[in-house]
Design an enzyme around this catalytic site. Structure first.
Site, PDB file in Angstrom:
ATOM      1  N   HIS A 231      37.555  19.817  51.593  1.00  0.00           N
ATOM      2  CA  HIS A 231      36.312  19.690  52.244  1.00  0.00           C
ATOM      3  C   HIS A 231      35.785  18.576  52.447  1.00  0.00           C
ATOM      4  O   HIS A 231      35.815  17.715  52.054  1.00  0.00           O
ATOM      5  CB  HIS A 231      35.574  20.593  51.363  1.00  0.00           C
ATOM      6  CG  HIS A 231      34.023  20.842  51.841  1.00  0.00           C
ATOM      7  ND1 HIS A 231      32.784  20.447  51.354  1.00  0.00           N
ATOM      8  CD2 HIS A 231      33.707  21.498  52.914  1.00  0.00           C
ATOM      9  CE1 HIS A 231      31.810  20.832  51.950  1.00  0.00           C
ATOM     10  NE2 HIS A 231      32.323  21.600  52.952  1.00  0.00           N
TER      11      HIS A 231
ATOM     12  N   GLU B 103      39.047  20.184  56.280  1.00  0.00           N
ATOM     13  CA  GLU B 103      37.971  20.670  57.062  1.00  0.00           C
ATOM     14  C   GLU B 103      37.183  19.651  57.202  1.00  0.00           C
ATOM     15  O   GLU B 103      36.954  18.634  56.302  1.00  0.00           O
ATOM     16  CB  GLU B 103      37.437  21.712  56.178  1.00  0.00           C
ATOM     17  CG  GLU B 103      36.198  22.275  57.066  1.00  0.00           C
ATOM     18  CD  GLU B 103      34.712  21.772  56.697  1.00  0.00           C
ATOM     19  OE1 GLU B 103      33.742  22.154  57.204  1.00  0.00           O
ATOM     20  OE2 GLU B 103      34.624  20.829  55.993  1.00  0.00           O
TER      21      GLU B 103
ATOM     22  N   ASP C  25      33.300  18.368  59.622  1.00  0.00           N
ATOM     23  CA  ASP C  25      32.374  18.716  60.586  1.00  0.00           C
ATOM     24  C   ASP C  25      32.079  17.909  61.729  1.00  0.00           C
ATOM     25  O   ASP C  25      32.387  16.600  61.804  1.00  0.00           O
ATOM     26  CB  ASP C  25      30.940  18.522  59.832  1.00  0.00           C
ATOM     27  CG  ASP C  25      31.101  19.124  58.398  1.00  0.00           C
ATOM     28  OD1 ASP C  25      31.415  20.331  58.398  1.00  0.00           O
ATOM     29  OD2 ASP C  25      31.106  18.687  57.374  1.00  0.00           O
TER      30      ASP C  25
ATOM     31  N   HIS D 214      28.419  15.424  59.057  1.00  0.00           N
ATOM     32  CA  HIS D 214      27.882  16.811  58.400  1.00  0.00           C
ATOM     33  C   HIS D 214      26.435  16.780  58.899  1.00  0.00           C
ATOM     34  O   HIS D 214      25.877  17.684  59.627  1.00  0.00           O
ATOM     35  CB  HIS D 214      28.037  16.728  57.231  1.00  0.00           C
ATOM     36  CG  HIS D 214      27.388  18.079  56.461  1.00  0.00           C
ATOM     37  ND1 HIS D 214      26.020  18.243  56.220  1.00  0.00           N
ATOM     38  CD2 HIS D 214      27.758  19.352  56.243  1.00  0.00           C
ATOM     39  CE1 HIS D 214      25.852  19.359  55.770  1.00  0.00           C
ATOM     40  NE2 HIS D 214      26.951  20.116  55.926  1.00  0.00           N
TER      41      HIS D 214
ATOM     42  N   GLU E  49      34.835  22.149  62.185  1.00  0.00           N
ATOM     43  CA  GLU E  49      33.779  22.937  61.991  1.00  0.00           C
ATOM     44  C   GLU E  49      32.766  22.323  63.004  1.00  0.00           C
ATOM     45  O   GLU E  49      32.308  21.070  62.865  1.00  0.00           O
ATOM     46  CB  GLU E  49      33.027  22.959  60.584  1.00  0.00           C
ATOM     47  CG  GLU E  49      31.949  23.791  60.690  1.00  0.00           C
ATOM     48  CD  GLU E  49      30.977  23.577  59.568  1.00  0.00           C
ATOM     49  OE1 GLU E  49      31.543  23.292  58.458  1.00  0.00           O
ATOM     50  OE2 GLU E  49      29.736  24.267  59.408  1.00  0.00           O
TER      51      GLU E  49
HETATM   52  O1  G3P Z   1      33.229  25.072  57.040  1.00  0.00           O
HETATM   53  C1  G3P Z   1      32.726  25.401  55.737  1.00  0.00           C
HETATM   54  C2  G3P Z   1      31.867  24.472  55.185  1.00  0.00           C
HETATM   55  O2  G3P Z   1      31.959  23.309  55.364  1.00  0.00           O
HETATM   56  C3  G3P Z   1      30.509  25.003  55.771  1.00  0.00           C
HETATM   57  O3  G3P Z   1      29.287  24.129  55.072  1.00  0.00           O
HETATM   58  O4  G3P Z   1      27.511  22.561  55.224  1.00  0.00           O
HETATM   59  O5  G3P Z   1      29.704  21.785  53.957  1.00  0.00           O
HETATM   60  O6  G3P Z   1      29.565  22.238  56.551  1.00  0.00           O
HETATM   61  P1  G3P Z   1      28.956  22.698  55.219  1.00  0.00           P
HETATM   62 MG    MG Z   2      31.585  21.909  57.140  1.00  0.00          MG
END
Ligand code: G3P
Ligand code: MG
Length: 252
Positions: A22, A49, A51, A64, A124
């Site tokens: 993450h 993953e 952002d 993020h 993302e």
């Molecule tokens: O992509 C899944 C997750 O990362 C979504 O929440 O706020 O951590 O970007 P966040």
């Molecule tokens: Mg995310």
């Protein structure tokens, strides 16, 4: 409308592993940095993953929050700052002095890093009201400049996903949604997506079964405990997204 079989085939073609880091590996290194991607690979995960947001001048960068304060030395909204200013910021010191000097990477730099490390990338795209077409075009361009990385694009914003379908028709897309939807809701919200990325606490066994029956790939975020990870993977979740992928990899 995509058939469940076609959707399941398209999702399977991604070869997604059961555990995804993450924001890189946010428990081990500053989120959304190249050091985070390196940590993710070093811990043994095969996908991360991250952002992505646009700067004022339209560069896709890894961050993020809407604003710079929490994870960098800067201030204010990323979308109002030129890339030259963003590129000079420190994105590591807030996490630990050992990461001082870490920068906010562009998506192109992150893709190059993933290629070197052999990582797949879940990109993302954060909501960017009014700039969806621009974000989609920029993502498509980054992927064409830096090919060779398996990519799943995702977003909370249905408008971003629709724009991506236009700009990059061959790109696999996933809907990020806090509450696990019913299959028909998901199809109506984001036609053609191959996966649903849901907040782990909202997933019931029956809900997971219905979504799997409709061919959706199912990802749960953010799962940091082994017991919870085991339960989710056991009840049909395809992959868990974790700040600590190392805690869960032995379950995979
Ligand atoms: O992509 C899944 C997750 O990362 C979504 O929440 O706020 O951590 O970007 P966040
Ligand atoms: Mg995310």
């Amino acid at each position: 409308m995509m058939s469940p079989e076609d959707r399941a085939r398209a999702f399977a073609a991604l070869g997604l592993p059961r555990v995804i880091g993450h924001r890189g590996a946010a428990g081990h290194a500053p989120e959304n940095t190249l050091a985070g991607l390196v940590a993710c690979a070093r811990l043994g995960a095969r996908w991360a993953e991250v952002d992505v947001r646009l700067t004022a001048c339209g560069r896709p960068v890894l961050l993020h929050d809407e604003t710079l304060e929490r994870t960098t030395g800067g201030r204010g909204p990323v979308a109002e700052r030129p890339y030259a200013e963003i590129a000079a910021l420190d994105a590591g010191a807030w996490f630990s002095p050992a990461f001082t000097g870490e920068r906010i990477p562009t998506l192109t730099e992150a893709l190059a890093c993933c290629r070197r490390l052999g990582l797949g990338l879940n990109v993302e795209v954060k909501p960017c009201p009014g700039r969806e077409a621009e974000a989609a075009a920029v993502l498509a361009r980054s992927l064409s400049v830096q090919p060779g990385v398996a990519v799943l694009a995702s977003s909370f914003a249905a408008e971003v996903l629709a724009a991506l379908a236009e700009a990059a028709p061959g790109l696999a897309r996933g809907l990020v949604i806090e509450r696990a939807p019913r299959p028909e809701e998901a199809e109506a919200l984001a036609p053609g997506v191959v996966s649903l990325h849901v907040a782990e606490r909202t997933l019931t066994p029956a809900g997971a079964r219905a979504l799997k029956g409709a061919g959706f790939g199912l990802l749960a975020y953010t799962v940091n405990g082994r017991r919870r990870g085991r339960a989710l993977l056991f009840r049909g979740v395809d992959a868990v997204i974790s700040d600590y992928p190392d805690r869960l990899l032995s379950l995979a």
